[in-house]
Design a protein around this motif. Structure first.
Motif, mmCIF file in Angstrom:
data_model
loop_
_atom_site.group_PDB
_atom_site.id
_atom_site.type_symbol
_atom_site.label_atom_id
_atom_site.label_comp_id
_atom_site.label_asym_id
_atom_site.label_seq_id
_atom_site.Cartn_x
_atom_site.Cartn_y
_atom_site.Cartn_z
ATOM 1 N N SER A 105 76.808 74.582 15.424
ATOM 2 C CA SER A 105 77.704 75.207 16.400
ATOM 3 C C SER A 105 76.947 75.810 17.571
ATOM 4 C CB SER A 105 78.555 76.286 15.723
ATOM 5 O OG SER A 105 79.359 75.736 14.708
ATOM 6 N N ASN A 106 75.746 76.345 17.323
ATOM 7 C CA ASN A 106 74.944 76.978 18.371
ATOM 8 C C ASN A 106 74.001 76.012 19.068
ATOM 9 O OD1 ASN A 106 75.601 79.867 18.548
ATOM 10 N ND2 ASN A 106 75.007 79.912 16.400
ATOM 11 N N LEU A 107 74.236 74.720 18.880
ATOM 12 C CA LEU A 107 73.344 73.716 19.464
ATOM 13 C C LEU A 107 73.298 73.818 20.986
ATOM 14 C CD1 LEU A 107 71.532 71.296 18.823
ATOM 15 C CD2 LEU A 107 73.532 69.821 18.967
ATOM 16 N N GLY A 108 74.403 74.155 21.604
ATOM 17 C CA GLY A 108 74.460 74.226 23.058
ATOM 18 C C GLY A 108 73.609 75.329 23.649
ATOM 19 N N HIS A 109 73.281 76.351 22.849
ATOM 20 C CA HIS A 109 72.460 77.443 23.360
ATOM 21 C C HIS A 109 70.985 77.055 23.445
ATOM 22 C CE1 HIS A 109 75.718 80.293 23.352
ATOM 23 N NE2 HIS A 109 75.980 80.068 22.087
ATOM 24 N N PHE A 110 70.571 76.059 22.661
ATOM 25 C CA PHE A 110 69.161 75.682 22.629
ATOM 26 C C PHE A 110 69.063 74.158 22.758
ATOM 27 C CE2 PHE A 110 69.738 79.647 20.344
ATOM 28 C CZ PHE A 110 68.828 80.457 21.012
ATOM 29 N N SER A 111 68.548 73.496 21.749
ATOM 30 C CA SER A 111 68.507 72.028 21.726
ATOM 31 C C SER A 111 68.294 71.607 20.287
ATOM 32 C CB SER A 111 67.376 71.492 22.605
ATOM 33 O OG SER A 111 66.127 71.814 22.031
#
Length: 750
Positions: free
Chosen positions: A278-284
């Motif tokens: 879910s938090n992929l968009g914050h990092f890579s």
């Protein structure tokens, strides 16, 4: 800002990520610890305690302890490592992750979208890209099946919403179990202060919070892995034997139904894996994979092995095994780190919850709320005040209402296993429809991961009377809100489509109404991407006058995460040039914030002027010939996307119709008057702008028809009406200046 810092700020974008250095990659991987892995890394605090909270007892041969450790190891390896890190992370949507990212991929590649106002021009967006591989027979059958059965597409959306509601419920439960697990011997009042403090710092944004939390999580992981190594060698070096899957079979055979029910505690060891995606968009994907495989995975495995080694020699300490396993010399330092790590673990879930709510709103599944970008450089890092404080209230109610880690743990397990199973089912469809792989690979994914998750779901469902009901209640509340809002929004759009005013009707009733054109520019916001909305007919019927230049503006969401500024506006002309009417479609992705940071009206007027000038260029092309049939062409649904002041001339030549006056001049072979006409039109638009721009918005009230069922009346009149009155108004969402606002009241009977 130095280049390294700039790269780190931009590192969350997949395109920019390719140009970053190894130092930046490692820095982002370190930063991800504070946002992504707080949830997963603190699970050892309560996994063994919750697993042995029932009638399951420990025997002298340690088969129960070794069996639980074997389940933890293989579940953690298969689900967290193989499924999420190696497979699911590869199914990102332009760098974005989560349930809605998978659903978005399916909608674009399988034509499953039920969003209104979808057009073929949307497929030309740079981020819309679909797989170029030829369809397999399996993918073709699936696409045809979904196309022939709209109810199945609706059912898929409901299935996604169930997973989404459980994920939001996870965001409510996580802070509660974090506080209770970390401070089991500390007063509740102190827990309250810590928990409220966590919610109060959310407005600082993910970037700042990550740098604040990352050292705590990193220190925590190193502490528990070191203690785990110490316990293995000090208490039971043979604990490594439990890594054999044979011990899982022995555990189920020996313990029977009690062992099966205890799996509801084992699943808590992987409760944070969905947050990674879910938090992929914050990092890579790369930074998250590096952090997991190099630090998180080995540290947690060592921690679980060490605690099992301690328990094999101290059966009586099962309900407090984690703190008892800490050597006396380092107890207080580790206790302090554990307290901070467990309380701060909620950051990962809260950040993911904000992202989920934003996506639901973009897909017409959640009321309008205030969304704040917390970073001017990193796109997608947001803060939602209303949701933040509502989560806090739910969290405090659960924490003080139950005060039982085991009960909250059972609710927690049911929530996360449901979300994981939804992800597995969507991944199966992605493998078939998006990746266009064979049925064998898709079934392998479904049977391998789905069977494990269903096993844990069945164990968690049996714990519903003991706390699992909390997840079901939260899911029901959020599901009612989301589905009712989606249903009401779709019914409202259907009313607009069925009651939109045709061009012939407008032209025919114009003289009878004595229509007057007043100076200025009118921006009439509509839910329709083409045609005149019913609100416009209602407006001119009661007040037969509108502006010299009238632009119908449709703000819509597209099934992509982001739409670039250069592709945001899609301009087209309504009928002939003498009417001075245009259509403007403003497109946003489901991760975009639907609020312009620039002067929208100036950019819109400038784009319309450029559009008019592009028509001039297309008509001056010597190869362009107009036939007599062009006069009857309908260009209402065609347009040109404005991109860096350039236009697709072929699109203009094929789709843009000159007025009858322009056509007459061309037939006479005189191009100069035609040029003057376009120049005059551009000047008229600019002069109209000087008189002022008026924003015309609908202020609608939706009511169910008298013939509707009681359930529909309750959903539309009560629930949807309540949500509409208490959500953000359209003018606030669109950032419309109040001095230029004109609202048109209208009742929708659906």
């Amino acid at each position: 800002m130095n280049p390294s810092e700039h790269s780190m700020e931009q590192g969350v974008s997949q395109q920019n990520f390719k140009r970053t250095s190894c130092t930046t990659v490692l820095t982002l991987a370190y930063q991800s610890l504070g946002v992504v892995y707080g949830d997963l890394s603190t699970a050892p605090l309560y996994v063994y305690k919750t697993t042995f909270s029932g009638k399951l007892s420990l025997k002298e041969d340690d088969e129960e302890i070794f069996g639980v450790l074997s389940f933890i190891f293989w579940t953690f390896t298969i689900i967290a490592l193989f499924k999420y890190v190696f497979i699911v992370m590869s199914a990102d949507d332009n760098g974005e992750g989560g349930t809605f990212a998978l659903y978005s991929l399916l909608c674009r590649n399988g034509r499953l979208s039920i969003l209104p106002n979808q057009q073929s021009t949307d497929e030309k967006l740079s981020t819309y890209g679909t797989e170029d591989f030829a369809d397999t027979w399996q993918s073709s059958i699936l696409k045809l099946f979904f196309e022939k059965h709209p109810g199945i597409r609706k059912g898929l959306l409901i299935f996604v919403l169930i997973g989404t509601c459980m994920a939001i419920g996870d965001g409510v439960i996580t802070p509660s179990i974090s506080v209770l697990a970390a401070v089991s011997g500390v007063k509740v009042k102190i827990s309250e202060l810590h928990d409220m403090g966590l919610f109060s710092i959310q407005h600082h944004g993910t970037h700042r919070v990550a740098f604040l939390f990352a050292p705590v999580v990193a220190t925590w992981l190193l502490c528990i892995s070191s203690i785990g190594i110490y316990n293995i060698f000090h208490w039971n070096p043979k604990v490594y034997r439990a890594l054999s899957p044979i011990y899982m079979a022995k555990f189920i055979k020996t313990t029977g139904i009690e062992g099966w029910l205890s799996l509801g505690g084992v699943v808590l060891s992987i409760t944070g894996v969905e947050t990674m995606f879910s938090n992929l968009g914050h990092f890579s994907a790369l930074t998250i994979k590096i952090a997991f495989t190099c630090l998180v995975y080995p540290c947690l495995i060592l921690a679980y092995m060490g605690e099992a080694a301690f328990l094999s020699r101290h059966h009586e300490d099962i309900q407090r095994s984690f703190y008892k396993a800490i050597p006396e010399a380092v107890f207080w330092p580790v206790f302090i780190v554990a307290t901070f790590a467990a309380i701060l673990r909620s950051q990962a879930v809260i950040s993911a919850t904000f992202s989920i709510i934003s996506q639901c709103h973009a897909l017409n599944c959640f009321p309008s709320v205030k969304i704040i970008h917390t970073s001017t450089r990193i796109y997608g890092q947001i803060y939602i005040p209303e949701v933040n404080w509502i989560l806090m209230c739910f969290c405090l109610a659960i924490t003080f209402g139950l005060r039982d880690t085991n009960m909250i743990g059972h609710a927690y397990g049911l929530a996360v296993t449901t979300v994981m199973f939804v992800t597995t089912c969507l991944m199966t469809l992605v493998i078939l429809i998006v990746w266009k792989q064979g049925i064998i690979k898709a079934l392998t994914c479904l049977l391998l991961f789905g069977s494990i998750e269903l096993l844990y779901i069945s164990a968690c469902i049996c714990k519903v009377p003991e706390g699992g009901w909390i997840s079901l209640v939260l899911c029901f509340i959020f599901m009612c809100i989301m589905y009712t809002w989606n249903y009401g929004t779709m019914m409202k759009h259907q009313f607009d489509v069925e009651n939109k005013v045709s061009m012939n009707r407008m032209l025919s009733m114009g003289p009878s109404l004595g229509m007057v054109r007043v100076p200025g520019v009118g921006l009439m916001y509509s839910n329709l991407a083409s045609g005149f909305p019913a609100m416009f007919g209602h407006f001119v019927t009661n007040l037969p006058a509108f502006h010299e230049v009238l632009v119908f503006v449709c703000v819509k969401s597209v099934q992509v995460p982001h739409v670039s500024e250069t592709e945001r506006l899609l301009i087209s002309r309504v009928n002939s040039k003498e009417l001075g009417m245009f259509h403007c479609i403003v497109r946003y992705g489901y991760k975009d914030i639907q609020q312009e940071k620039y002067n929208f009206e100036n950019k819109l007027i400038s784009s319309i002027v450029q559009f008019v000038e592009s028509e001039e260029e297309s008509i001056e092309e010597p190869t362009h010939e107009l036939s007599a049939n062009d006069e009857n062409s309908n260009v209402e649904d065609h347009g040109v996307s404005l991109s860096q002041n350039t236009f697709d001339k072929s699109c203009c030549e094929e789709n843009l119709l000159p007025s009858s006056r322009a056509l007459l001049v061309m037939m006479n072979g005189d191009n100069h008057p035609e040029k003057c006409f376009y120049e005059d039109e551009s000047l008229q638009i600019m002069k109209a702008k000087e008189f002022g721009v008026t924003y015309i918005l609908g202020h609608s009230l939706e009511k169910a028809k008298n013939s509707s069922s009681i359930l529909k009346k309750f959903a539309i009149d009560v629930v949807f009406g309540f949500l509409s009155k208490n959500c953000r108004e359209s003018d606030a969402v669109l950032d419309v200046p109040h001095t230029s606002l004109l609202e048109v009241g209208m009742t929708y009977y659906v």
